[in-house]
Design a protein around this motif. Structure first.
Motif, short mmCIF file in Angstrom:
data_model
loop_
_atom_site.label_atom_id
_atom_site.label_comp_id
_atom_site.label_asym_id
_atom_site.label_seq_id
_atom_site.Cartn_x
_atom_site.Cartn_y
_atom_site.Cartn_z
N ALA A 187 -2.48 15.77 -7.28
CA ALA A 187 -3.68 16.49 -7.28
C ALA A 187 -4.73 15.46 -7.63
CB ALA A 187 -3.54 17.54 -8.60
N ASP A 188 -4.70 14.53 -8.39
CA ASP A 188 -5.69 13.49 -8.88
C ASP A 188 -5.99 12.84 -7.38
OD1 ASP A 188 -5.72 14.35 -11.14
OD2 ASP A 188 -4.88 12.53 -12.23
N LEU A 189 -4.89 12.28 -6.60
CA LEU A 189 -5.21 11.63 -5.41
C LEU A 189 -5.85 12.46 -4.44
CD1 LEU A 189 -1.93 9.76 -4.60
CD2 LEU A 189 -4.10 8.85 -5.28
N ILE A 190 -5.74 13.84 -4.61
CA ILE A 190 -6.40 14.64 -3.44
C ILE A 190 -7.77 14.72 -4.00
CG2 ILE A 190 -6.61 17.19 -2.76
CD1 ILE A 190 -3.63 17.31 -3.05
N THR A 191 -8.18 14.82 -5.32
CA THR A 191 -9.50 14.89 -5.63
C THR A 191 -10.28 13.49 -5.40
OG1 THR A 191 -8.90 16.38 -7.53
CG2 THR A 191 -10.58 14.98 -8.08
N LEU A 192 -9.49 12.50 -5.74
CA LEU A 192 -10.28 11.07 -5.52
C LEU A 192 -10.40 10.95 -4.12
CD1 LEU A 192 -8.52 8.81 -7.78
CD2 LEU A 192 -10.80 9.26 -7.93
N ARG A 193 -9.72 11.58 -3.06
CA ARG A 193 -9.99 11.35 -1.74
C ARG A 193 -11.02 12.04 -1.10
NH1 ARG A 193 -8.48 7.50 1.58
NH2 ARG A 193 -10.26 7.27 0.66
N ILE A 217 -5.80 3.34 -2.92
CA ILE A 217 -4.47 2.82 -3.12
C ILE A 217 -3.79 3.65 -4.58
CG2 ILE A 217 -3.14 0.67 -3.66
CD1 ILE A 217 -4.56 0.70 -1.08
N ILE A 218 -2.45 4.00 -4.38
CA ILE A 218 -1.79 4.50 -5.38
C ILE A 218 -0.81 3.52 -6.11
CG2 ILE A 218 -0.01 5.42 -3.82
CD1 ILE A 218 -0.94 7.01 -7.24
N ASN A 219 -0.65 3.43 -7.23
CA ASN A 219 0.06 2.62 -7.94
C ASN A 219 1.43 3.11 -8.08
OD1 ASN A 219 1.23 1.47 -10.88
ND2 ASN A 219 0.08 -0.04 -10.29
N ASP A 220 2.43 2.55 -7.42
CA ASP A 220 3.78 2.65 -7.52
C ASP A 220 4.31 3.98 -6.87
OD1 ASP A 220 4.03 0.42 -9.38
OD2 ASP A 220 4.03 1.79 -11.15
N ALA A 239 1.99 8.24 -0.64
CA ALA A 239 1.38 7.33 0.33
C ALA A 239 0.45 8.21 1.17
CB ALA A 239 2.11 6.12 0.82
N SER A 240 1.04 9.46 1.86
CA SER A 240 0.47 10.04 2.58
C SER A 240 -0.87 10.75 2.27
CB SER A 240 1.31 11.28 2.92
OG SER A 240 1.43 11.93 2.07
N PHE A 241 -1.32 10.65 0.81
CA PHE A 241 -2.40 11.25 0.17
C PHE A 241 -3.60 10.10 0.03
CE2 PHE A 241 0.76 14.11 -0.67
CZ PHE A 241 0.24 15.22 -0.41
N CYS A 242 -3.21 8.70 0.57
CA CYS A 242 -3.88 7.76 0.41
C CYS A 242 -3.94 6.61 1.69
CB CYS A 242 -4.22 7.03 -0.99
SG CYS A 242 -2.30 6.66 -1.44
N ASP A 243 -4.62 5.35 1.22
CA ASP A 243 -4.54 4.51 2.31
C ASP A 243 -3.34 3.41 2.11
OD1 ASP A 243 -6.99 5.27 3.72
OD2 ASP A 243 -7.82 4.46 1.66
N GLY A 244 -2.61 3.53 0.88
CA GLY A 244 -1.77 2.57 0.72
C GLY A 244 -1.04 2.60 -0.79
N VAL A 245 -0.22 1.77 -1.01
CA VAL A 245 0.77 1.52 -2.40
C VAL A 245 0.32 0.19 -2.85
CG1 VAL A 245 2.74 1.16 -1.34
CG2 VAL A 245 2.61 2.21 -3.47
N HIS A 246 0.34 -0.08 -4.13
CA HIS A 246 0.53 -1.36 -4.87
C HIS A 246 1.74 -1.31 -5.67
CE1 HIS A 246 -0.91 -5.05 -6.43
NE2 HIS A 246 -0.24 -4.58 -7.72
N ILE A 247 2.68 -2.21 -5.57
CA ILE A 247 3.91 -2.22 -6.56
C ILE A 247 3.92 -3.46 -7.04
CG2 ILE A 247 4.98 -0.71 -4.92
CD1 ILE A 247 6.49 -3.01 -3.81
N GLY A 248 4.56 -3.48 -8.39
CA GLY A 248 5.06 -4.65 -9.04
C GLY A 248 6.14 -5.36 -8.61
N GLN A 249 6.48 -6.41 -9.20
CA GLN A 249 7.55 -7.32 -8.97
C GLN A 249 9.05 -6.55 -9.32
OE1 GLN A 249 8.16 -10.37 -7.77
NE2 GLN A 249 6.17 -10.33 -7.16
N ILE A 268 6.22 4.76 3.79
CA ILE A 268 4.92 5.12 3.80
C ILE A 268 4.40 5.14 5.26
CG2 ILE A 268 5.01 4.16 1.41
CD1 ILE A 268 3.40 2.02 2.52
N GLY A 269 4.98 4.50 6.14
CA GLY A 269 4.35 4.21 7.56
C GLY A 269 3.70 2.77 7.77
#
Length: 191
Positions: A48-54, A62-65, A70-80, A101-102
């Protein structure tokens, strides 16, 4: 220096701020990328927060983790740890992640040292996050790189986002983005 805004839901809540105020302030400061991090909320809330931000964020989101969102944004950031949780071979892990994610989605990977940067150089990702530059309250166990960060950034084949205690006026020679966190972007509307 280009700006990458890290929107941490928990820090916003602690500061009496909200997503829309943060996104507005990041936009005013000229941020090109906004990463949303919410480590403890239910997945439905994160979605819901991603939809609001979009709806309000025109730059890269970008979504973290949570790569399942990922379909609700442009990409993902992941940690080691997230990378190796996908597969013990980082090349395979990124291939699996891209299948999930595509191919058109952005992938960022946190790095902390020369070895992790060398590994990242062999991966089909879009950028690395490198740090911590300074000590931060959000990552108490982070190793502080200080001035060595820029030297390490020069080793990367990918654009570099300096993370961890970075301030608006920090300047680096080999860094593409300064990542400014929720606690560092002044919010005129905070209580």
């Amino acid at each position: 220096m280009r700006l990458y805004a890290l929107c941490d839901a928990d820090i916003l809540r602690e500061r009496g701020s909200d997503l829309l105020s943060f996104a507005g302030r990041a936009k005013t400061l000229g941020a090109e990328v906004l990463q949303y991090r919410n480590k403890f909320a239910d997945i439905a809330i994160v979605k819901a927060d991603l939809i609001t931000l979009r709806k309000v964020w025109e730059g890269f989101l970008i979504i973290n983790d949570h790569y399942e969102l990922a379909s609700f944004c442009d990409g993902v950031h992941i940690g080691q740890e997230d990378l190796y949780a996908i597969d013990s071979d980082p090349v395979r892990a990124i291939k699996i992640l891209k299948m999930a994610i595509g191919e058109d989605k952005i992938i960022g990977l946190s790095t902390h040292n020369a070895q992790e940067i060398t590994t990242a150089n062999s991966l089909d990702i879009n950028y690395i996050g490198l740090g911590a530059y300074r000590a931060t309250s959000t990552k108490s166990d982070a190793k502080v790189l200080g001035e060595k960060l820029d030297e390490l950034a020069a080793l990367s084949n990918h654009p570099v986002a300096a993370i961890g205690g970075v301030k608006l006026d920090d300047r680096f020679q080999h860094v593409t983005y300064n990542v400014i966190g929720s606690g560092l972007i002044p919010n005129e509307n905070a209580k």
